[in-house]
Enzyme design. Structure first.
Site, PDB file in Angstrom:
ATOM      1  N   TYR A   1      55.085  46.447  54.806  1.00  0.00           N
ATOM      2  CA  TYR A   1      54.543  47.777  55.105  1.00  0.00           C
ATOM      3  C   TYR A   1      55.642  48.820  55.183  1.00  0.00           C
ATOM      4  CZ  TYR A   1      53.269  51.673  58.121  1.00  0.00           C
ATOM      5  OH  TYR A   1      53.127  52.926  58.657  1.00  0.00           O
TER       6      TYR A   1
ATOM      7  N   THR B   1      56.509  56.924  58.806  1.00  0.00           N
ATOM      8  CA  THR B   1      56.583  56.161  60.044  1.00  0.00           C
ATOM      9  C   THR B   1      58.022  55.927  60.462  1.00  0.00           C
ATOM     10  OG1 THR B   1      56.113  53.965  61.000  1.00  0.00           O
ATOM     11  CG2 THR B   1      56.420  54.068  58.629  1.00  0.00           C
ATOM     12  N   ASP B   2      58.225  55.680  61.749  1.00  0.00           N
ATOM     13  CA  ASP B   2      59.565  55.324  62.238  1.00  0.00           C
ATOM     14  C   ASP B   2      59.971  53.915  61.827  1.00  0.00           C
ATOM     15  OD1 ASP B   2      57.855  53.895  63.915  1.00  0.00           O
ATOM     16  OD2 ASP B   2      58.700  54.679  65.784  1.00  0.00           O
ATOM     17  N   GLU B   3      59.019  53.125  61.349  1.00  0.00           N
ATOM     18  CA  GLU B   3      59.332  51.739  60.990  1.00  0.00           C
ATOM     19  C   GLU B   3      60.260  51.639  59.780  1.00  0.00           C
ATOM     20  OE1 GLU B   3      56.221  48.815  61.191  1.00  0.00           O
ATOM     21  OE2 GLU B   3      54.968  50.132  62.425  1.00  0.00           O
TER      22      GLU B   3
ATOM     23  N   LYS C   1      56.508  52.117  52.747  1.00  0.00           N
ATOM     24  CA  LYS C   1      56.589  53.486  53.232  1.00  0.00           C
ATOM     25  C   LYS C   1      57.970  54.086  52.966  1.00  0.00           C
ATOM     26  CE  LYS C   1      54.052  55.768  55.030  1.00  0.00           C
ATOM     27  NZ  LYS C   1      53.102  56.759  54.443  1.00  0.00           N
TER      28      LYS C   1
END
Length: 351
Positions: free
Chosen positions: A158, A132-134, A162
């Site tokens: 989260y 993810t870009d997060e 990741k």
């Protein structure tokens, strides 16, 4: 054949269905079937001999070893993950167990399997990890979009989990030579998305004439990617990506949350001209540590692999709304007591 983990979830089920429309190659689909995994997403391929479904956990080493030995896949696409920020705030341990420990155990099994392959098969094998870009953190309004070289600065349990899994994948390539590919995507939307995420939540609540919850001032910005565009990018990277490389996948659609909600209301008011949806928009208390802006620079995948999204936000959101309108039985089936309790827990504290 290929092996997909998390293939009954939102992105996973779309990938499985899309793969089987594009290829005759068999696909092994492993999913733990937690709250977001739904076999009804895969009803159209339930009897398709090309689709082999197995219920299980990526952290179950014995099961993973058995699958790899029995089916001998040429590639693995790891989509299995706990993925909702709000849930990670209230219960981070599940995210640590699945996203970190689960990825580690999967990598260990895959490394053993890969080491025992013949030379030619070994060279052609790929492990594609979907992230993810997060993991990159939050951007200010004037900062350039995330590139593949952006520093990792995760801000939620989260995204931290990741980021950890991404680092493990990178380490297994550099330490053991495992031919890995990593993708970092922006916010996905489209069919089969569990209605805890913004777009399906707004659609489902609007149709039920319930409040449309909007965190804080609604000016948090995200880059929106139609899920089938994401699936096509994964296929392209699997085919032509360079082992060890990371590819950012974005939709080139930066929009604030308030605009997303208002756009959905406008389209629904076109479909139902006698119903007003805008007045359902309700401000709720912002979540802790809410990142202000994500934006993906997807130039690398366009230049190196000749991929770019087919959908604009305007075309993708209309397709998504009509899918939910045409599949209200699917929505009703997943709205269990647990789902209602989750919405109540997170969205009843009004500002």
């Amino acid at each position: 054949m290929i092996f997909v983990t998390g293939g009954a979830g939102f992105i996973g089920s779309n990938f499985v269905l899309d793969w089987l429309t594009q290829s005759d190659e068999k696909i092994i689909n492993l999913d733990k079937l937690t709250y977001a995994g739904n076999l009804k997403n895969l009803l159209t391929v339930a009897k398709d001999p090309r689709h082999i479904f197995i219920q299980g956990d990526i952290a179950d080493t014995q099961l993973i070893d058995q699958i790899l030995t029995q089916y001998q896949p040429r590639a693995i696409i790891n989509l299995a993950a706990e993925s909702h920020v709000d849930r990670s705030i209230h219960g981070p341990e599940d995210f640590i167990q699945t996203n970190i420990l689960g990825t580690f155990r999967l990598l260990e099994s895959v490394r053993t399997y890969w080491n025992n392959l013949s030379t030619a098969t070994k060279q052609n094998f790929r492990f594609l990890h979907v992230s993810t870009d997060e993991v990159y953190g939050s951007l200010a309004s004037n900062e350039p979009a995330f590139t593949e070289n952006h520093r990792y600065q995760p801000n939620s349990p989260y995204s931290a989990s990741k980021a950890s899994s991404d680092h493990l994948v990178r380490a297994f390539h550099h330490t053991y030579g495992l031919p890995v590919l990593t993708t970092n995507c922006s916010n996905n939307y489209g069919p089969f998305q569990f209605p805890e995420k913004l777009i399906p939540l707004v659609i489902v609540n609007a149709l039920a004439q319930k409040p449309l919850p909007l965190y804080g001032d609604g000016l948090q910005i995200r880059d929106w990617l139609f899920v089938l565009d994401h699936c096509s990018a994964i296929r392209r990277i699997l085919e032509t990506g360079i082992p060890g490389e990371t590819y950012n996948i974005g939709g080139w659609n930066e929009k604030p949350n308030i605009e997303i909600v208002k756009t959905i209301c406008t389209i629904l008011e076109e479909i139902y001209p006698n119903v007003v949806f805008h007045n359902l928009i309700t401000s709720v208390k912002d979540r802790p540590g809410h990142d202000r802006r994500y934006a993906i620079n997807a130039i690398k995948i366009e230049k190196e692999l000749s991929w770019k999204p087919a959908e604009t936000f305007e075309t993708g959101i209309r397709k998504t709304i009509h899918w939910y309108l045409n599949n209200q039985e699917w929505v009703a089936d997943i709205q269990t007591g647990a789902y209602r309790e989750w919405i109540k827990k997170n969205y009843t504290e009004l500002r």
